[in-house]
Design an enzyme around this catalytic site. Structure first.
Site, short mmCIF file in Angstrom:
data_model
loop_
_atom_site.label_atom_id
_atom_site.label_comp_id
_atom_site.label_asym_id
_atom_site.label_seq_id
_atom_site.Cartn_x
_atom_site.Cartn_y
_atom_site.Cartn_z
N GLY A 71 34.87 -21.68 -32.14
CA GLY A 71 36.15 -22.27 -32.45
C GLY A 71 37.09 -21.22 -33.01
O GLY A 71 36.65 -20.18 -33.50
N GLY A 120 31.31 -22.90 -31.49
CA GLY A 120 31.93 -23.87 -30.59
C GLY A 120 31.56 -23.67 -29.13
O GLY A 120 31.58 -24.62 -28.34
N GLU A 143 27.61 -19.79 -38.43
CA GLU A 143 28.55 -20.38 -39.40
C GLU A 143 28.28 -20.02 -40.84
O GLU A 143 29.21 -19.90 -41.65
CB GLU A 143 28.58 -21.91 -39.24
CG GLU A 143 29.28 -22.41 -38.00
CD GLU A 143 28.47 -22.24 -36.72
OE1 GLU A 143 29.02 -22.47 -35.63
OE2 GLU A 143 27.27 -21.88 -36.79
N ASP A 151 27.78 -26.68 -36.66
CA ASP A 151 28.26 -28.00 -36.27
C ASP A 151 28.25 -28.08 -34.74
O ASP A 151 27.37 -27.52 -34.11
CB ASP A 151 29.65 -28.28 -36.89
CG ASP A 151 30.74 -27.36 -36.36
OD1 ASP A 151 30.46 -26.19 -36.05
OD2 ASP A 151 31.90 -27.82 -36.24
#
Length: 354
Positions: A71, A120, A143, A151
């Site tokens: 992301g 992501g 992360e 996530d």
């Protein structure tokens, strides 16, 4: 491929003969996902779900460096520091909806996780029906290095890796090559980059009744043995411990140099991120579905974004200022409040994800 560009050109849409082709097109940013790209992908997949001319979907990334670096955390940093709460919600809600859509698509999605595929990017490629890696692939859920937690359904994949590899990969943000990704359950096939063009042609020109999987198998090659598989003995021993300090103790007691290096890495990591992530992977093992794992992750990411300074500080140190010297809060394990992990899982996001 006849690619039609979307409005902002960050996703190329094309396809022929029943094959829909989506290409992430921000090569200078290693195709990092922003909200415009997520929306373009969702809109196109929505359309193709109802289009009888499309029966297989191919997802890849432009450029030589990788499929998707993750992301757009720089944009996330700006949203959080600017107090743009609604945009933070929208980014994660729409990203997770996209990841879930790929996982549940009635039309098989074939993802080519060539080069860098992290964060992501794993959310897109890791839940596809057919997940292809190459000799250049480098997969990770990094992360925790920005004071955050895996996530995009990463906790669901990590929880299902063999032994305690899920905890190891989640806490360290360690990178997998093709062999590791296949062994850990993040990929299904290894296709050398030299064969990708031929694979694309075969998928375009496929003669029924060959399934996409049968075609991929024509190009599949076995990689070298997995380094992760070889590390299972010390990983499983250490990462079965109850909490992070106990994991670090077990790692320090091991004879393997890699185990002691891992202990040093964890000791310098953000205590909040590591402690919450350990619990997230273990809870994900008991969850019934990817959908449930995404809902758990959604609560955690908003808890980090709205209540913890570590996420903004981690992005600042790694991506914005690039000084690689984050000041975690707290910085030491013995300063971590007793109820911190429980508070993370008790956080109820408004509105809820689903």
């Amino acid at each position: 491929m006849h690619a039609q560009r979307t409005e902002n050109d960050s996703v190329l849409v094309g396809g022929r003969r029943g094959l829909g082709h989506l290409t992430l097109n921000r090569p200078r940013a290693i195709n990092a996902l922003d909200l415009d790209m997520i929306r373009a992908l969702n809109i196109t997949l929505d359309r193709w779900e109802r289009d009888t001319d499309v029966d297989v979907i191919l997802l890849d990334g432009a450029g030589e460096r990788g499929f998707c670096a993750g992301g757009d955390v720089r944009a996330l940093h700006e949203m959080v520091t600017g107090g743009r709460v609604d945009e933070v919600h929208a980014f994660f809600r729409e990203e997770y909806a996209l990841d879930h859509r790929i996982a549940t698509s009635r039309k098989p999605v074939i993802a080519i996780a060539d080069g860098v595929c992290m964060g992501g990017g794993i959310g897109l490629a890791g839940h596809a029906a057919i997940r292809i890696v190459t000799e250049r692939s480098r997969l990770a859920m990094p992360e925790t290095r920005i004071g955050f937690t895996p996530d995009v359904g990463g906790s669901w994949l990590l929880a299902r890796a063999p032994g305690r590899l899920g905890e190891y990969l989640a806490l360290t943000g360690g990178t997998m090559d093709a062999a590791d990704a296949l062994y850990a359950g993040f990929a299904d096939h290894m296709v050398p980059t030299a064969h990708l063009e031929a694979l694309y042609e075969a998928l375009e020109n496929r003669a029924d009744p060959s399934s996409p999987t049968e075609l991929v198998l024509l190009f599949d090659e076995s990689p070298e043995p997995s380094r992760l598989e070889a590390a299972r003995e010390w990983v499983d021993d250490a990462f079965a411990a109850d909490d992070v300090p106990a994991i670090i103790d077990r790692l320090r007691a091991r004879p393997e140099p890699e185990a002691r290096e891992t202990a040093d890495l964890l000791a310098a990591s953000a205590p909040t991120a590591i402690a919450v992530t350990l619990e997230a992977v273990r809870r994900a093992r008991a969850l019934p579905s990817l959908r449930a794992a995404l809902a758990q992750e959604y609560g955690l990411v908003l808890w980090f974004a709205f209540t913890q300074p570590d996420l903004v500080e981690g992005i600042r140190a790694q991506v914005v200022d690039k000084d690689r010297s984050p000041r975690w809060s707290p910085a030491r394990w013995d300063e971590l409040p007793a109820g911190r992990v429980a508070a993370a899982f008790a956080y109820e996001p408004e509105p809820a994800l689903w």
